[in-house]
Design a protein around this motif. Sequence first.
Motif, PDB file in Angstrom:
ATOM      1  N   SER A   1     -29.520  21.068  19.214  1.00 36.99           N
ATOM      2  CA  SER A   1     -30.731  20.263  19.153  1.00 36.99           C
ATOM      3  C   SER A   1     -31.199  19.843  20.533  1.00 36.99           C
ATOM      4  N   PRO A   2     -32.508  19.882  20.789  1.00 38.20           N
ATOM      5  CA  PRO A   2     -33.008  19.333  22.055  1.00 38.20           C
ATOM      6  C   PRO A   2     -32.761  17.838  22.157  1.00 38.20           C
ATOM      7  N   PHE A   3     -32.643  17.166  21.018  1.00 42.74           N
ATOM      8  CA  PHE A   3     -32.412  15.718  21.031  1.00 42.74           C
ATOM      9  C   PHE A   3     -30.992  15.354  21.474  1.00 42.74           C
ATOM     10  N   ASP A   4     -30.098  16.360  21.498  1.00 39.69           N
ATOM     11  CA  ASP A   4     -28.729  16.107  21.970  1.00 39.69           C
ATOM     12  C   ASP A   4     -28.626  16.118  23.485  1.00 39.69           C
ATOM     13  N   LYS A   5     -29.709  16.482  24.173  1.00 40.69           N
ATOM     14  CA  LYS A   5     -29.794  16.426  25.637  1.00 40.69           C
ATOM     15  C   LYS A   5     -28.669  17.209  26.311  1.00 40.69           C
ATOM     16  N   ARG A   6     -28.459  18.439  25.852  1.00 47.02           N
ATOM     17  CA  ARG A   6     -27.453  19.306  26.459  1.00 47.02           C
ATOM     18  C   ARG A   6     -28.082  20.349  27.377  1.00 47.02           C
ATOM     19  N   GLY A   7     -29.365  20.171  27.663  1.00 43.55           N
ATOM     20  CA  GLY A   7     -30.042  21.065  28.576  1.00 43.55           C
ATOM     21  C   GLY A   7     -30.604  22.320  27.945  1.00 43.55           C
ATOM     22  N   VAL A   8     -30.368  22.501  26.658  1.00 39.05           N
ATOM     23  CA  VAL A   8     -30.807  23.703  25.974  1.00 39.05           C
ATOM     24  C   VAL A   8     -31.044  23.374  24.506  1.00 39.05           C
ATOM     25  N   ALA A   9     -31.930  24.137  23.887  1.00 40.87           N
ATOM     26  CA  ALA A   9     -32.141  24.053  22.439  1.00 40.87           C
ATOM     27  C   ALA A   9     -32.098  25.463  21.885  1.00 40.87           C
ATOM     28  N   SER A  10     -31.559  25.607  20.669  1.00 38.93           N
ATOM     29  CA  SER A  10     -31.434  26.951  20.102  1.00 38.93           C
ATOM     30  C   SER A  10     -31.453  26.880  18.580  1.00 38.93           C
ATOM     31  N   MET A  11     -32.075  27.887  17.982  1.00 40.34           N
ATOM     32  CA  MET A  11     -32.145  27.998  16.531  1.00 40.34           C
ATOM     33  C   MET A  11     -32.339  29.460  16.186  1.00 40.34           C
ATOM     34  N   MET A  12     -32.251  29.774  14.897  1.00 36.96           N
ATOM     35  CA  MET A  12     -32.470  31.161  14.491  1.00 36.96           C
ATOM     36  C   MET A  12     -32.946  31.216  13.046  1.00 36.96           C
ATOM     37  N   TYR A  13     -33.592  32.342  12.710  1.00 32.87           N
ATOM     38  CA  TYR A  13     -33.975  32.654  11.345  1.00 32.87           C
ATOM     39  C   TYR A  13     -33.248  33.925  10.927  1.00 32.87           C
ATOM     40  N   VAL A  14     -32.797  33.948   9.667  1.00 33.39           N
ATOM     41  CA  VAL A  14     -32.085  35.099   9.124  1.00 33.39           C
ATOM     42  C   VAL A  14     -32.765  35.488   7.817  1.00 33.39           C
ATOM     43  N   ASP A  15     -33.042  36.783   7.640  1.00 34.64           N
ATOM     44  CA  ASP A  15     -33.697  37.185   6.398  1.00 34.64           C
ATOM     45  C   ASP A  15     -32.724  37.104   5.225  1.00 34.64           C
TER      46      ASP A  15
ATOM     47  N   ARG B   1     -31.633  41.242   9.231  1.00 38.91           N
ATOM     48  CA  ARG B   1     -32.289  40.976  10.498  1.00 38.91           C
ATOM     49  C   ARG B   1     -32.273  39.475  10.772  1.00 38.91           C
ATOM     50  N   ALA B   2     -32.231  39.134  12.040  1.00 40.06           N
ATOM     51  CA  ALA B   2     -32.256  37.733  12.455  1.00 40.06           C
ATOM     52  C   ALA B   2     -32.997  37.631  13.781  1.00 40.06           C
ATOM     53  N   VAL B   3     -33.606  36.476  14.005  1.00 37.90           N
ATOM     54  CA  VAL B   3     -34.281  36.198  15.274  1.00 37.90           C
ATOM     55  C   VAL B   3     -33.660  34.938  15.858  1.00 37.90           C
ATOM     56  N   PHE B   4     -33.153  35.063  17.083  1.00 32.28           N
ATOM     57  CA  PHE B   4     -32.434  33.995  17.772  1.00 32.28           C
ATOM     58  C   PHE B   4     -33.304  33.478  18.910  1.00 32.28           C
ATOM     59  N   TYR B   5     -33.480  32.142  18.969  1.00 30.64           N
ATOM     60  CA  TYR B   5     -34.288  31.500  20.013  1.00 30.64           C
ATOM     61  C   TYR B   5     -33.394  30.647  20.906  1.00 30.64           C
ATOM     62  N   TRP B   6     -33.673  30.717  22.195  1.00 29.21           N
ATOM     63  CA  TRP B   6     -32.919  29.942  23.200  1.00 29.21           C
ATOM     64  C   TRP B   6     -33.925  29.446  24.225  1.00 29.21           C
ATOM     65  N   TRP B   7     -34.014  28.124  24.369  1.00 28.11           N
ATOM     66  CA  TRP B   7     -34.947  27.538  25.336  1.00 28.11           C
ATOM     67  C   TRP B   7     -34.198  26.562  26.235  1.00 28.11           C
ATOM     68  N   LYS B   8     -34.357  26.727  27.525  1.00 29.14           N
ATOM     69  CA  LYS B   8     -33.791  25.744  28.455  1.00 29.14           C
ATOM     70  C   LYS B   8     -34.739  24.553  28.528  1.00 29.14           C
ATOM     71  N   THR B   9     -34.218  23.362  28.286  1.00 26.41           N
ATOM     72  CA  THR B   9     -35.061  22.173  28.203  1.00 26.41           C
ATOM     73  C   THR B   9     -35.008  21.300  29.452  1.00 26.41           C
ATOM     74  N   GLU B  10     -34.066  21.575  30.343  1.00 25.47           N
ATOM     75  CA  GLU B  10     -33.970  20.841  31.607  1.00 25.47           C
ATOM     76  C   GLU B  10     -33.724  21.841  32.729  1.00 25.47           C
ATOM     77  N   GLN B  11     -34.108  21.478  33.939  1.00 21.06           N
ATOM     78  CA  GLN B  11     -33.959  22.385  35.076  1.00 21.06           C
ATOM     79  C   GLN B  11     -33.251  21.669  36.220  1.00 21.06           C
ATOM     80  N   PHE B  12     -31.982  21.978  36.380  1.00 23.03           N
ATOM     81  CA  PHE B  12     -31.197  21.426  37.477  1.00 23.03           C
ATOM     82  C   PHE B  12     -30.353  22.536  38.090  1.00 23.03           C
TER      83      PHE B  12
END
Length: 725
Positions: free
Chosen positions: A620-634, A639-650
């Motif tokens: 979760s982005p609310f956990d403040k671990r510098g990254v957020a990630s989720m996925m969808y699975v059919d 098939r699945a789609v995996f998302y990874w977003w960096k939420t902080e830049q250090f």
Amino acid sequence: MTFALTATTSLLAERVVIETKQMTMVIDVDEGRQPQYRYFGARLSAEDIAALPQPVGGRMDVYPAYGQNAPAEAALAMRHTDGNMSTELVATGVERLKNDGNQVTIIHLKDKVYPLAVDLLFQQYRDVDMIEAWTRIKTDEKAGVTLTQFASLMLPIRRGDVWMSHLYGTWANEGQVVCEALTAGQKIIKNKDGVRNAHTDHAEVMFSLDGRGRELTGDVIGAALCYSGNYELKVETDDTEYHYFFAGINADNSEYHLKRGETFETPRVALTFSQEGLSGASRNFHRWGRKYRLAHGNRERKILLNSWEGVYFDINQEGMDQMMKDIADMGGELFVMDDGWFGEKYPRKTDNCALGDWVVDRQKLPDGIEGLLRDAKKRGVKFGIWIEPEMTNSVSELYERHPDWIVKAPKRDAVLGRGGTQLVLDLSNPKVQDYVYSIVDRLMTQYPEIDYIKWDANMAIMNHGSQYLPMSDQSHLYIAYHRGFESVCKRIRAKYPDLTIQACASGGGRANWGVLPWFDEFWVSDNTDALQRIYMQWGTSYFFPAIAMASHISAAPNHTVYRTTSLKMRIDVAMSGRLGMEIQPKNMTDEEKALCRKAIAEYKEIRPVVQFGDIYRLVSPFDKRGVASMMYVDEKKDRAVFYWWKTEQFHNEHLPRIKMAGLDANRRYRVRELNRIDLTPMYCEGKSYSGEYLMNRGLEIPTTHNLDWGKKTNWSSRVLLLESL
């Protein structure tokens, strides 16, 4: 709604079982007594149901009424004709019906003294693990009764380490998640906007029964009130062994005068239970919503360009044609012309006039909507249009003709909203209902090729009063408004069942299951900033599926928060919902257009997975671990789609390696990166891994992109497509 009768029971005592594939609700119904909750939770066997112990240490009344135990919180309260404020409900029978193949259980109650009948209704959806609960209240007292509380549901929840997750926010910051432990006292979540109800809080909650909410594990109860108006969710925790959860219409300033023979029906509460954490409860809501609640929940959504952030009110025929060409060239399927296209006496050049005057401004659009439809056909895209039919401006021809149609407190001046002139039309008035319906009907009759309507609502009910309702029933305004709104929506859908309609309300003000039977999607927020959208869309996904969440690629700097994010980041975030664009394409470089063209083509590949797949929220982005990630699975786990977003830049960040979820442990999945911008592919590109490996270990995601020096940014995101071999 049509019910088919299957069985009616006049009873002495019965154990009522309401169940789905994964959950069971048990209610003991004894004639002459208030029905009692026996159990709600994971699916039980018949043997365990028969052996259920009696709950102790709490109040198990299914629908507690005020008066005979006044210190306890009540679901129902009223004043009878003679002034008596007490009500005592007891069971008289159980009825079972069928509705669209799903069983509806009705528990009939009556007052011991007064001619008052209350029905408790429970509809079970076995295939999607959902139970809807609501009530019907009817009196035969000669002068009627006054309802002062009328919850749809009360549910006792055993105390322990119970945490509640819910959403809060404001304009441009909707869908924020808060998770808090339930402690002694009251927790109240309510809305009094009158028109929209999902900005400051949401009418949905989740209860984690074994500690702070976790995404993939733990027992969770989810509840969503399916109502478009003012609501109240309340958790009462007193000196007993239970929390008591109430959900229903907000009764503040809304006492209801129920006439003899009239039936008052409360909105439904959708209840689910999952042993697979918060994401498990979300998957239940998404499946139920797509199949039973959301308009066209089984139909893929088009990729669109909306004109708002591109041109705002600067609408013109040539500009709209150019935007249609641009979105068509990038592979889009729909163009939507937003605010600013109408007004004859008062041309709509800003937000302070012309609402209600839905006549094309021929100065801006000399060829009219006919010309726009012609150009859309020429470009090979569909056409959509913006309206705000529930509103008017004091500077408008409509207001000049019908000042009596607005919501206004008696004997007082109207309170003005957006632009210093906006007013709310009184939908309790049947003439106003006819007018609002006619706006859509006239557009669709004159221009049947219109494919999409963006329906906005940018003002709250600020001054309580109806010029239509009698003075004795002024407290009915909030309820009557939404009954009128529902009536209009039903009429529109009856005549135009295939039309796509978006619920926009100053952004995400109408993200609720009360409007979605008539709307295909909602605008998550007016804030399209990629970083903030990660948070807002994360929270919104607790209760709403990606297919309903409009998510657009916009310009940088962002028009709301002025943050500059990379185009790839904006694309990767928007691709986790219903993809669209909110930008002026002519201001984009050829390279940016090429990246969007590639993204649109790749989104079309994954659209079935994103819009119909099962969600697994991972970090979760609310956990403040510098990254957020989720996925969808059919559904087939192909098939699945995996998302990874960096939420902080250090510099020298230490980000977690993320374990995936929802895959088949025994299959192998080939990895392919979408929207790739790196000079060299990721180490895992084209390689295959077992589902077991991906769920137990996960992939190492590079924290930066490998780009030429002049193209580097501090943003990083990845979208991976996993395909079963």
